[in-house]
Design a protein around this motif. Sequence first.
Motif, PDB file in Angstrom:
ATOM      1  N   PHE A 114       9.480  -5.580  -6.774  1.00  0.00           N
ATOM      2  CA  PHE A 114       8.494  -4.990  -5.862  1.00  0.00           C
ATOM      3  C   PHE A 114       8.444  -3.465  -5.997  1.00  0.00           C
ATOM      4  O   PHE A 114       7.360  -2.869  -5.983  1.00  0.00           O
ATOM      5  CB  PHE A 114       8.829  -5.378  -4.422  1.00  0.00           C
ATOM      6  N   VAL A 115       9.599  -2.832  -6.132  1.00  0.00           N
ATOM      7  CA  VAL A 115       9.626  -1.368  -6.216  1.00  0.00           C
ATOM      8  C   VAL A 115       9.455  -0.860  -7.646  1.00  0.00           C
ATOM      9  O   VAL A 115       9.415   0.359  -7.865  1.00  0.00           O
ATOM     10  CB  VAL A 115      10.932  -0.793  -5.628  1.00  0.00           C
ATOM     11  N   GLU A 116       9.311  -1.753  -8.610  1.00  0.00           N
ATOM     12  CA  GLU A 116       9.229  -1.332 -10.015  1.00  0.00           C
ATOM     13  C   GLU A 116       8.129  -0.309 -10.283  1.00  0.00           C
ATOM     14  O   GLU A 116       8.308   0.578 -11.124  1.00  0.00           O
ATOM     15  CB  GLU A 116       9.065  -2.548 -10.929  1.00  0.00           C
ATOM     16  N   TRP A 141      19.073   5.184  -5.279  1.00  0.00           N
ATOM     17  CA  TRP A 141      19.942   4.733  -4.188  1.00  0.00           C
ATOM     18  C   TRP A 141      19.803   3.223  -3.998  1.00  0.00           C
ATOM     19  O   TRP A 141      20.806   2.491  -3.890  1.00  0.00           O
ATOM     20  CB  TRP A 141      19.557   5.504  -2.938  1.00  0.00           C
ATOM     21  N   PHE A 142      18.576   2.741  -3.967  1.00  0.00           N
ATOM     22  CA  PHE A 142      18.307   1.310  -3.832  1.00  0.00           C
ATOM     23  C   PHE A 142      18.972   0.519  -4.964  1.00  0.00           C
ATOM     24  O   PHE A 142      19.631  -0.506  -4.733  1.00  0.00           O
ATOM     25  CB  PHE A 142      16.792   1.086  -3.837  1.00  0.00           C
ATOM     26  N   VAL A 172       9.983   2.935   0.906  1.00  0.00           N
ATOM     27  CA  VAL A 172       9.980   1.523   0.505  1.00  0.00           C
ATOM     28  C   VAL A 172      11.336   1.096  -0.052  1.00  0.00           C
ATOM     29  O   VAL A 172      11.957   0.154   0.473  1.00  0.00           O
ATOM     30  CB  VAL A 172       8.838   1.236  -0.487  1.00  0.00           C
ATOM     31  N   PRO A 173      11.861   1.723  -1.107  1.00  0.00           N
ATOM     32  CA  PRO A 173      13.171   1.285  -1.595  1.00  0.00           C
ATOM     33  C   PRO A 173      14.291   1.494  -0.589  1.00  0.00           C
ATOM     34  O   PRO A 173      15.206   0.657  -0.495  1.00  0.00           O
ATOM     35  CB  PRO A 173      13.393   2.140  -2.852  1.00  0.00           C
ATOM     36  N   PRO A 228       0.815  -1.228   0.000  1.00  0.00           N
ATOM     37  CA  PRO A 228       0.000   0.000   0.000  1.00  0.00           C
ATOM     38  C   PRO A 228       0.847   1.277   0.000  1.00  0.00           C
ATOM     39  O   PRO A 228       0.396   2.318  -0.489  1.00  0.00           O
ATOM     40  CB  PRO A 228      -0.819  -0.119   1.286  1.00  0.00           C
ATOM     41  N   TRP A 229       2.047   1.187   0.540  1.00  0.00           N
ATOM     42  CA  TRP A 229       2.919   2.360   0.585  1.00  0.00           C
ATOM     43  C   TRP A 229       3.334   2.802  -0.819  1.00  0.00           C
ATOM     44  O   TRP A 229       3.605   3.983  -1.037  1.00  0.00           O
ATOM     45  CB  TRP A 229       4.162   2.074   1.428  1.00  0.00           C
TER      46      TRP A 229
END
Length: 239
Positions: free
Chosen positions: A170-172, A188-189, A151-152, A138-139
């Motif tokens: 997941f962060v895509e 950064w991630f 998140v990342p 959800p974030w």
Amino acid sequence: MNSNQLVDEVRAYCHKHSNPQNLQKYQRYFKGGYDGYGLTTIQITAKVKEIAPKLDAGIETALKAVPVFMESGMYEETSFGLLIVDSFEKELTPEVFDLIGSWFAKGITNWAHADTLGMYLLPKFLKKNIIAIEDFKPWLQSEYKFQRRCVPVTLIKSLKIVGIEKPMQFVEPLMTDTEREVHQGVGWFLREGWKLNPNEVELFLLKWKETAPRLIFQYACEKMEKEERLRFRRTKKGK
């Protein structure tokens, strides 16, 4: 020490150690504005270590104080709240995670506080299996850019344990985000992921090089040699 006494002690300490010169210096790092006392990180962390053991109800006392700190809008007060909560690792629960998620509507309004959560407090929930990576879903669609950034940043510490493939997928969705602060967090991630698995990250970057914001690539490719970075230049016109 109850929550009211905690707030009073932190504020008294901040006033006593306020530093106008530091305040002016720190303001340059916050484009969205910075209200504070000008305390150093060393001053804050030392006081946190002193205060935390004195709280009557441990993390519950700290959690009650955090919204009060945030209401003031003073940078160091929120910093104190986050770091005191962070000191109670053994008392973290799914309910605490949900409560932290509500703070972005109240007072997590700059990159430094978001990164305090992402670098220190939130990874502990994953490390202790209190939550799973899916609980951050959800974030990714949050209306608050610093919640999305978290998140990342949070997942960076998981990379050595779970690898890059799942967190990267997941962060895509954030590869199309519109906010600069989110681009920085994603880049950064990816930079940290590249250090561990360059092949996977480079394939991912090639997939997105024509469409994703360039700031993501600036951060993600920072540690590459100049010749390597050239592969990720955009070949058609765009931002």
